[in-house]
Design a protein around this motif. Structure first.
Motif, PDB file in Angstrom:
ATOM      1  N   MET A   2       3.224  -3.919   7.485  1.00  0.00           N
ATOM      2  CA  MET A   2       2.094  -3.219   8.076  1.00  0.00           C
ATOM      3  C   MET A   2       0.918  -4.193   8.153  1.00  0.00           C
ATOM      4  SD  MET A   2       1.280  -0.246   9.326  1.00  0.00           S
ATOM      5  CE  MET A   2       2.800   0.544   8.762  1.00  0.00           C
ATOM      6  N   TYR A  25       3.746  -1.304   3.702  1.00  0.00           N
ATOM      7  CA  TYR A  25       3.375   0.088   3.447  1.00  0.00           C
ATOM      8  C   TYR A  25       4.611   0.803   2.943  1.00  0.00           C
ATOM      9  CZ  TYR A  25       2.315   4.992   4.539  1.00  0.00           C
ATOM     10  OH  TYR A  25       2.139   6.347   4.473  1.00  0.00           O
ATOM     11  N   ASP A  26       4.474   1.482   1.797  1.00  0.00           N
ATOM     12  CA  ASP A  26       5.591   2.212   1.209  1.00  0.00           C
ATOM     13  C   ASP A  26       5.271   3.703   1.186  1.00  0.00           C
ATOM     14  OD1 ASP A  26       7.659   3.276  -0.292  1.00  0.00           O
ATOM     15  OD2 ASP A  26       7.752   1.575  -1.667  1.00  0.00           O
ATOM     16  N   CYS A  49      -6.029  -8.111   3.792  1.00  0.00           N
ATOM     17  CA  CYS A  49      -4.709  -8.040   4.415  1.00  0.00           C
ATOM     18  C   CYS A  49      -4.534  -9.140   5.462  1.00  0.00           C
ATOM     19  CB  CYS A  49      -4.494  -6.672   5.061  1.00  0.00           C
ATOM     20  SG  CYS A  49      -4.293  -5.313   3.882  1.00  0.00           S
ATOM     21  N   ALA A  91      -4.317   4.612   5.680  1.00  0.00           N
ATOM     22  CA  ALA A  91      -3.339   4.007   4.773  1.00  0.00           C
ATOM     23  C   ALA A  91      -2.406   3.052   5.498  1.00  0.00           C
ATOM     24  CB  ALA A  91      -2.532   5.088   4.062  1.00  0.00           C
ATOM     25  N   ARG A  92      -2.202   3.261   6.794  1.00  0.00           N
ATOM     26  CA  ARG A  92      -1.424   2.317   7.620  1.00  0.00           C
ATOM     27  C   ARG A  92      -2.169   2.135   8.946  1.00  0.00           C
ATOM     28  NH1 ARG A  92       2.750   5.615  10.642  1.00  0.00           N
ATOM     29  NH2 ARG A  92       2.377   7.788  10.029  1.00  0.00           N
ATOM     30  N   PHE A 110      -3.384   0.473  -3.604  1.00  0.00           N
ATOM     31  CA  PHE A 110      -2.400  -0.571  -3.342  1.00  0.00           C
ATOM     32  C   PHE A 110      -2.067  -1.324  -4.613  1.00  0.00           C
ATOM     33  CE2 PHE A 110      -6.318  -3.052  -2.861  1.00  0.00           C
ATOM     34  CZ  PHE A 110      -6.002  -4.285  -3.414  1.00  0.00           C
ATOM     35  N   ILE A 152      -3.192  -2.141   5.187  1.00  0.00           N
ATOM     36  CA  ILE A 152      -3.061  -0.959   4.336  1.00  0.00           C
ATOM     37  C   ILE A 152      -4.445  -0.661   3.746  1.00  0.00           C
ATOM     38  CG2 ILE A 152      -0.617  -1.222   3.890  1.00  0.00           C
ATOM     39  CD1 ILE A 152      -3.209  -2.299   1.285  1.00  0.00           C
ATOM     40  N   SER A 153      -4.535   0.405   2.977  1.00  0.00           N
ATOM     41  CA  SER A 153      -5.835   0.840   2.468  1.00  0.00           C
ATOM     42  C   SER A 153      -6.161   0.252   1.109  1.00  0.00           C
ATOM     43  CB  SER A 153      -5.865   2.364   2.378  1.00  0.00           C
ATOM     44  OG  SER A 153      -7.076   2.800   1.776  1.00  0.00           O
ATOM     45  N   GLY A 205       0.819  -1.199   0.000  1.00  0.00           N
ATOM     46  CA  GLY A 205       0.000   0.000   0.000  1.00  0.00           C
ATOM     47  C   GLY A 205       0.854   1.250   0.000  1.00  0.00           C
ATOM     48  N   ARG A 261       1.070   5.778   0.448  1.00  0.00           N
ATOM     49  CA  ARG A 261       0.654   6.898   1.296  1.00  0.00           C
ATOM     50  C   ARG A 261      -0.463   7.673   0.599  1.00  0.00           C
ATOM     51  NH1 ARG A 261       2.039  12.410   1.711  1.00  0.00           N
ATOM     52  NH2 ARG A 261       1.922  13.229   3.853  1.00  0.00           N
TER      53      ARG A 261
END
Length: 275
Positions: free
Chosen positions: A166, A213-214, A201, A132-133, A174, A169-170, A118, A120
């Motif tokens: 994470m 998460y990136d 997830c 998002a996280r 993603f 994520i959202s 996912g 930001r």
């Protein structure tokens, strides 16, 4: 390693004008090979624009199931039409940054399937948005969120410098591989709207996969652009939370507690809405 082709999957329901910005940004992104839009219900003017877009650009296709399938089921429908490679799932009111896909693919290519990465999500002022996280979803965290105490999402905590594992994520932004998505069986179609990303997830991690998460991959999220009634959306969210704990309760006591408390939480959520 050469990055695989990316198919962007968009689900739109009365999204409004920002849908054009979302799709134009994806068409301008060299990393996106094709785009599949599921029209879950849009005004005639928007449908005509989508049809013209798909006529002018062979890499853009529009699916019209004839009914509002909900988010997860619609994404699954689009994924069935996608070729091998990577799948980018993005909300129709989000604008993906030019370099975002390169970062997501760089991270994903280091992982063994199944994997989900996912990015930001931020507002017009660059502020990270909620969701998002996230930590793992527990019944206590869900109930606290109903009364305004957030112990679940992490946007108020210091952001990581680079990709990190994470729990959640959202689903709004993603990347995954076609093989990963198929291995996980896609989204659980019992969820009509909300929480299907949390479920995906969790199933990915339970399958021995990777959820990361990136923070380098950004998308501008306009948010609240659909004219769907707020009370309807809130009802779907409450129902999805109840389903999640029925699916993933840690034991019979938590499942019983969720079945008793979730109807009350739904009433509180709906009472807070005026529309």
């Amino acid at each position: 390693m050469t990055a695989p082709p990316v198919t962007a999957l968009i689900v739109s329901y009365r999204t409004g004008p920002v849908l054009k910005d979302c799709l134009n940004a994806l068409r301008a992104n060299d990393s996106v090979s094709s785009t599949i839009i599921v029209d879950n219900g849009n005004p005639a003017e928007t449908q005509a624009w989508l049809d013209e877009l798909s006529r002018q650009h062979a890499a853009v296709s529009v699916l019209r199931p004839g009914d509002n399938l909900g988010f997860g089921r619609a994404v699954n429908l689009a994924a069935e039409q996608a070729g091998e490679g990577h799948l980018l799932v993005v909300n129709p009111d989000a604008i993906v940054a030019d370099d975002a896909l390169a970062y997501l693919q760089e991270t994903g290519l280091r992982l063994t399937p199944p994997w989900i990465v996912g990015g930001r999500i931020h507002d017009e002022h660059g502020r990270e948005e909620r969701g998002a996280r996230r930590r793992d979803l527990t019944l206590m965290r869900a109930l606290l969120s109903f009364i305004g105490i957030n112990r679940w999402t992490l946007e108020a905590t210091p952001p990581p410098d680079g990709p990190v594992p994470m729990p959640v994520i959202s689903g709004a932004f993603f990347l995954t591989s076609t093989g990963s998505f198929r291995q996980l069986g896609g989204f659980d179609e019992a969820y009509f709207l909300h929480v299907e990303d949390v479920d995906l997830c969790k199933r990915c991690r339970e399958a021995g996969g990777h959820v990361l998460y990136d923070p380098r991959a950004n998308a501008l999220h306009h948010g609240a652009t659909s004219d769907a009634p707020g009370r309807t959306v809130a009802a779907h969210k409450a129902d999805s939370l109840a389903l999640y704990f029925d699916r993933h309760a840690t034991g019979p006591l938590e499942r019983l507690a969720a079945r008793l408390l979730m109807p009350i939480a739904k009433w509180v959520m709906l009472a807070a809405r005026r529309d």
